[in-house]
Design a protein around this motif. Structure first.
Motif, PDB file in Angstrom:
ATOM      1  N   THR A 284       0.821  -1.217   0.000  1.00  8.09           N
ATOM      2  CA  THR A 284       0.000   0.000   0.000  1.00  8.09           C
ATOM      3  C   THR A 284       0.850   1.260   0.000  1.00  8.09           C
ATOM      4  O   THR A 284       0.487   2.279  -0.613  1.00  8.09           O
ATOM      5  CB  THR A 284      -0.931   0.003   1.234  1.00  8.09           C
ATOM      6  OG1 THR A 284      -1.724  -1.177   1.217  1.00  8.09           O
ATOM      7  CG2 THR A 284      -1.833   1.222   1.239  1.00  8.09           C
ATOM      8  N   PHE A 285       2.007   1.220   0.693  1.00  4.74           N
ATOM      9  CA  PHE A 285       2.853   2.398   0.874  1.00  4.74           C
ATOM     10  C   PHE A 285       4.172   2.258   0.131  1.00  4.74           C
ATOM     11  O   PHE A 285       4.650   1.149  -0.133  1.00  4.74           O
ATOM     12  CB  PHE A 285       3.188   2.592   2.357  1.00  4.74           C
ATOM     13  CG  PHE A 285       2.039   3.078   3.200  1.00  4.74           C
ATOM     14  CD1 PHE A 285       1.111   3.957   2.692  1.00  4.74           C
ATOM     15  CD2 PHE A 285       1.907   2.641   4.509  1.00  4.74           C
ATOM     16  CE1 PHE A 285       0.070   4.410   3.482  1.00  4.74           C
ATOM     17  CE2 PHE A 285       0.865   3.094   5.304  1.00  4.74           C
ATOM     18  CZ  PHE A 285      -0.057   3.974   4.782  1.00  4.74           C
ATOM     19  N   THR A 286       4.773   3.393  -0.137  1.00  6.98           N
ATOM     20  CA  THR A 286       6.161   3.397  -0.595  1.00  6.98           C
ATOM     21  C   THR A 286       7.050   3.238   0.637  1.00  6.98           C
ATOM     22  O   THR A 286       6.605   3.407   1.777  1.00  6.98           O
ATOM     23  CB  THR A 286       6.528   4.716  -1.297  1.00  6.98           C
ATOM     24  OG1 THR A 286       6.444   5.791  -0.327  1.00  6.98           O
ATOM     25  CG2 THR A 286       5.595   5.007  -2.456  1.00  6.98           C
ATOM     26  N   ARG A 287       8.317   2.925   0.401  1.00  2.99           N
ATOM     27  CA  ARG A 287       9.257   2.770   1.513  1.00  2.99           C
ATOM     28  C   ARG A 287       9.354   4.079   2.297  1.00  2.99           C
ATOM     29  O   ARG A 287       9.417   4.085   3.533  1.00  2.99           O
ATOM     30  CB  ARG A 287      10.632   2.381   0.970  1.00  2.99           C
ATOM     31  CG  ARG A 287      11.661   2.115   2.065  1.00  2.99           C
ATOM     32  CD  ARG A 287      12.983   1.651   1.473  1.00  2.99           C
ATOM     33  NE  ARG A 287      13.928   1.303   2.521  1.00  2.99           N
ATOM     34  CZ  ARG A 287      14.673   2.177   3.183  1.00  2.99           C
ATOM     35  NH1 ARG A 287      14.582   3.479   2.889  1.00  2.99           N
ATOM     36  NH2 ARG A 287      15.496   1.780   4.146  1.00  2.99           N
ATOM     37  N   GLU A 288       9.343   5.208   1.567  1.00  2.00           N
ATOM     38  CA  GLU A 288       9.465   6.515   2.221  1.00  2.00           C
ATOM     39  C   GLU A 288       8.254   6.799   3.102  1.00  2.00           C
ATOM     40  O   GLU A 288       8.383   7.390   4.185  1.00  2.00           O
ATOM     41  CB  GLU A 288       9.612   7.617   1.154  1.00  2.00           C
ATOM     42  CG  GLU A 288      10.949   7.619   0.427  1.00  2.00           C
ATOM     43  CD  GLU A 288      11.133   6.402  -0.474  1.00  2.00           C
ATOM     44  OE1 GLU A 288      10.107   5.860  -0.977  1.00  2.00           O
ATOM     45  OE2 GLU A 288      12.287   5.981  -0.658  1.00  2.00           O
ATOM     46  N   GLN A 289       7.074   6.386   2.660  1.00  2.00           N
ATOM     47  CA  GLN A 289       5.871   6.614   3.460  1.00  2.00           C
ATOM     48  C   GLN A 289       5.901   5.792   4.754  1.00  2.00           C
ATOM     49  O   GLN A 289       5.505   6.284   5.813  1.00  2.00           O
ATOM     50  CB  GLN A 289       4.627   6.256   2.637  1.00  2.00           C
ATOM     51  CG  GLN A 289       4.286   7.271   1.561  1.00  2.00           C
ATOM     52  CD  GLN A 289       3.129   6.815   0.683  1.00  2.00           C
ATOM     53  OE1 GLN A 289       3.063   5.640   0.300  1.00  2.00           O
ATOM     54  NE2 GLN A 289       2.211   7.719   0.379  1.00  2.00           N
ATOM     55  N   ILE A 290       6.372   4.559   4.647  1.00  4.54           N
ATOM     56  CA  ILE A 290       6.454   3.734   5.860  1.00  4.54           C
ATOM     57  C   ILE A 290       7.475   4.317   6.826  1.00  4.54           C
ATOM     58  O   ILE A 290       7.244   4.371   8.042  1.00  4.54           O
ATOM     59  CB  ILE A 290       6.834   2.274   5.508  1.00  4.54           C
ATOM     60  CG1 ILE A 290       5.806   1.673   4.555  1.00  4.54           C
ATOM     61  CG2 ILE A 290       6.895   1.429   6.784  1.00  4.54           C
ATOM     62  CD1 ILE A 290       6.176   0.293   4.039  1.00  4.54           C
TER      63      ILE A 290
END
Length: 323
Positions: A284-290
């Motif tokens: 669901t998320f990009t690595r940066e969002q996590i």
């Protein structure tokens, strides 16, 4: 842990042991087995200490005291802090301790770089009681049920462990409930598990993070209120949310390396069904969002520690924040 079992079986004991790790059930189990094997019901040659600030002189004096009409004097020490702070005097003493004394340390916090830890490994045995993986828990729980004359399928066992989590003491209590609930029947079914077993707090945390990931703020807040009703401290809830996002980050990075559910579960030490649930979250998320989610958890904790927010408000803001 095999070494501990062997020592108990052979009744041949090292001068000092250290039992440490996250799995309290295993620590208590081996602690009690060791005490029974070494001193049995003998209270005259058994000494127990708990907590920090122990009098080292008293401890060493007792260790030097010959057992009375017994082969061994057993000294049990719990949560002493000796494996986190300086204890040079004890480190120097242990190799000189008479072979009629055995000391067992049971610790929650251990620094493996400490002189104390290294000394115990050198002259005794340090046993880490870590959380067990899905396969180990399945075999253990299946063994308990088999001794009670009960059968359970792999699918139902997965459902059970999904509800109970990996805490062995909690699993043991849920198994006792299941055995009583199915009195007169041999096979434990999905319906039995769903009817009698209690969903662990960690499962509600998982559902809460899923709601946060799916931008279902109301559902996430309802789950938060449920946890507060269960007397779960807000700071523990915050810690579990942060841990969940950390695991999602690990899953995402392992998926990028082409690992499947089984390999990911093995690497991050969770049951396969848990890894399977986290994989869609990771997508669901990009690595940066996590990473941003993890950072916001850290910032929320800091806001509480510095007095800028109370703990309950900090978690509420964390849940309603747009990740």
């Amino acid at each position: 842990m095999q070494n501990l079992t062997q020592d108990i079986k052979n009744h041949s004991f090292k001068p000092v042991y250290l039992l440490y790790g996250d799995e309290a059930f295993l620590k208590n189990s081996y602690k009690n087995q060791m005490r029974t094997a070494i001193s049995g019901d003998d209270t005259m040659n058994y000494n127990y200490f708990e907590g920090k600030g122990l009098d080292l002189n008293e401890l060493i004096s007792l260790a030097d005291t010959m057992p009375f009409f017994s082969e061994k004097r057993l000294i049990m020490v719990e949560d002493s802090g000796f494996f986190k702070g300086a204890s040079d005097e004890l480190v120097a003493y242990l190799p000189q301790m008479p072979d009629t004394t055995c000391i067992i340390f049971v610790e929650s916090e251990v620094d493996k770089r400490s002189r104390m830890f290294k000394k115990v490994k050198e002259i005794g045995y340090a046993a880490e009681m870590a959380r067990q993986d899905f396969a180990q828990l399945s075999r253990w729980a299946g063994g308990i049920l088999a001794r009670e004359g009960k059968k359970i399928t792999g699918r139902t066992m997965e459902l059970l462990l999904n509800m109970t989590g990996d805490d062995m003491e909690n699993i043991r209590m849920e198994l006792e409930k299941l055995v009583s609930f199915t009195m007169g029947r041999d096979v434990i079914t999905d319906e039995d598990v769903e009817a009698i077993c209690t969903v662990r707090v960690t499962n509600k945390i998982f559902d809460m993070v899923t709601a946060i990931v799916n931008r279902q703020t109301k559902k996430a807040m309802d789950l938060y209120e449920d946890l507060l009703t269960l007397k779960e401290p807000p700071m523990r809830i915050m810690f579990l949310i942060a841990r969940q996002f950390n695991q999602i980050l690990q899953v995402k990075e392992l998926m990028a390396k082409g690992m499947d559910k089984g390999a990911i579960a093995s690497r991050i030490k969770v049951p396969p069904f848990v890894a399977g649930k986290m994989m869609p979250q990771a997508k669901t998320f990009t690595r940066e969002q996590i990473l941003s989610c993890v950072t916001q958890c850290v910032e929320a904790e800091e806001a509480v520690k510095t007095g800028r927010l109370n703990d309950r408000m900090a978690v509420e803001l964390l849940i309603t924040r747009k990740f």
